[in-house]
Design an enzyme around this catalytic site. Sequence first.
Site, PDB file in Angstrom:
ATOM      1  N   TRP A 184      -8.737  -4.898  83.211  1.00  0.00           N
ATOM      2  CA  TRP A 184      -7.981  -4.109  84.193  1.00  0.00           C
ATOM      3  C   TRP A 184      -8.113  -4.813  85.543  1.00  0.00           C
ATOM      4  O   TRP A 184      -9.238  -5.108  85.974  1.00  0.00           O
ATOM      5  CB  TRP A 184      -8.585  -2.701  84.249  1.00  0.00           C
TER       6      TRP A 184
ATOM      7  N   ASP B  74     -16.710   1.230  80.118  1.00  0.00           N
ATOM      8  CA  ASP B  74     -15.631   1.887  80.855  1.00  0.00           C
ATOM      9  C   ASP B  74     -14.843   2.707  79.832  1.00  0.00           C
ATOM     10  O   ASP B  74     -14.190   2.148  78.947  1.00  0.00           O
ATOM     11  CB  ASP B  74     -14.733   0.835  81.523  1.00  0.00           C
TER      12      ASP B  74
ATOM     13  N   ALA C 120     -12.051   5.102  79.865  1.00  0.00           N
ATOM     14  CA  ALA C 120     -10.979   5.722  80.664  1.00  0.00           C
ATOM     15  C   ALA C 120      -9.933   6.406  79.787  1.00  0.00           C
ATOM     16  O   ALA C 120      -9.097   7.147  80.296  1.00  0.00           O
ATOM     17  CB  ALA C 120     -10.310   4.674  81.542  1.00  0.00           C
TER      18      ALA C 120
ATOM     19  N   LYS D 215      -6.698  10.675  82.193  1.00  0.00           N
ATOM     20  CA  LYS D 215      -5.710  10.583  81.130  1.00  0.00           C
ATOM     21  C   LYS D 215      -5.864  11.730  80.126  1.00  0.00           C
ATOM     22  O   LYS D 215      -4.887  12.398  79.803  1.00  0.00           O
ATOM     23  CB  LYS D 215      -5.836   9.242  80.389  1.00  0.00           C
TER      24      LYS D 215
HETATM   25  C1  LIG Z   1      -9.597   0.406  82.293  1.00  0.00           C
HETATM   26  C2  LIG Z   1      -9.581   1.497  83.310  1.00  0.00           C
HETATM   27  N1  LIG Z   1     -10.747   1.932  83.787  1.00  0.00           N
HETATM   28  C3  LIG Z   1     -10.809   2.914  84.702  1.00  0.00           C
HETATM   29  C4  LIG Z   1      -9.665   3.511  85.185  1.00  0.00           C
HETATM   30  C5  LIG Z   1      -9.842   4.566  86.240  1.00  0.00           C
HETATM   31  O1  LIG Z   1      -9.132   5.705  86.109  1.00  0.00           O
HETATM   32  P1  LIG Z   1      -9.213   6.872  87.185  1.00  0.00           P
HETATM   33  O2  LIG Z   1      -9.960   6.383  88.375  1.00  0.00           O
HETATM   34  O3  LIG Z   1      -7.808   7.208  87.512  1.00  0.00           O
HETATM   35  O4  LIG Z   1      -9.933   7.986  86.518  1.00  0.00           O
HETATM   36  C6  LIG Z   1      -8.423   3.085  84.718  1.00  0.00           C
HETATM   37  C7  LIG Z   1      -7.178   3.671  85.221  1.00  0.00           C
HETATM   38  O5  LIG Z   1      -6.096   3.173  85.119  1.00  0.00           O
HETATM   39  C8  LIG Z   1      -8.382   2.046  83.750  1.00  0.00           C
HETATM   40  O6  LIG Z   1      -7.236   1.586  83.255  1.00  0.00           O
END
Ligand SMILES: Cc1ncc(COP(=O)(O)O)c(C=O)c1O
Length: 395
Positions: A128, A209, A211, A244
Amino acid sequence: MFADLPVPAEDKILGIARQFRADPRANKMNLSVGVYADTHGETIILDTVKEAETRLLTRQTTKTYVGLAGDMDFNQAMKEIVFGAENADNDLIQGVQAPGGSGSLRLIAELIGRNRPNSRLWFSTPTWPNHEALVGVGELSINYYPYFDATHNAVDFEGMKAALQQLGPDDVVVLHGCCHNPTGVNLTQAQWDEVITIAQQTGFFPFVDLAYQGFGDDLDTDAYSTRKLAASVAEMAVAASCSKNFGIYRERVGCALVKAQTAEHAQVAFKQLQKIGRGLYSMPPDHGAAVVSIIWHDAELRQQWFAELSAITERILTLRQSLAQQLHAKLGHGRFDFLAEHRGMFSLTGLSSEQVNQLRDQHAIYMVGDGRMNIAGLQETRISELADAIAAVVG
Ligand SMILES: Cc1ncc(COP(=O)(O)O)c(C=O)c1O
């Protein structure tokens, strides 16, 4: 102060969203930003979230601060969602509410950076794009391990293992617990078992991570790697997001979870995470975490949430299959068959940046420049149109 400030480069993905909004074409299609859309192309609020919000509205009597760790009922909910009912009372695991998965990533990174500034961070190739900015704190060096084999649209598992085998206790490996972003390609459970054995042998620190839990197969399957790690290694951390799976993106809800070797260590890490949060934003936001807590701690709402989430997951899988089938039929070959095998919102399609530009300019279809497509943003009624456009640009 501001006269000589350089203009920052625009965030790659958010820049595409801005271009999309400005595009006047009625038939435009946004498959760039990672947000789930329903059959009508809308990102609606889950019924369970609406119900929890209604209850919260009548129940809530104060807006005073909740506390540095956030809502402890929410943290308990996250411990159970992420680590499973079998760990509900495990005092080696502690969680601190944070602003989103992103805030959780940052809290854990700060904990590592302040305590072990000489650690080396390892991200998958690719990862990401925001990982470096969020996790690369202080002196921590940034490194990449092989992950994606673009030729076979699969995990370069041999490359990944060879890199991880070289690591040791000073290395922190960021692992996408499920639904890898951006590739959509994931380790099998047998491959996770091998990675976990390497973690045990080398002593590298797993930083998961998580997510997209529940967006791949289901909540338990998607937590396989996290739960197996927790049962196998002495120490690890998880940055979990509710954006999500509860569809509460803008409420900024996540949890920074640590699993320590002793309950005392876990308590100290818990306190450190709170102290770090105090210095970054002082107190976490409450609303979304209260919603998650209400849903999880009410047996009926919890079941309804399971049902809503699995309907979303099944729909994404169906979208994947339909798109792969239509592309196969239109192209007469299986170049894109892998789309049905990938999991989560995204797939790295293998389309070149030139082809991505053609899709935007000639067909009003927006994807990320590296060819990442948000399958979860697709409407059933428009799959054929998308397949035609892709077939046109790949020739
Ligand atoms: C791989 C990954 N990690 C973490 C996040 C963090 O998501 P959020 O801060 O919106 O909860 C995202 C969001 O797109 C993601 O794609």
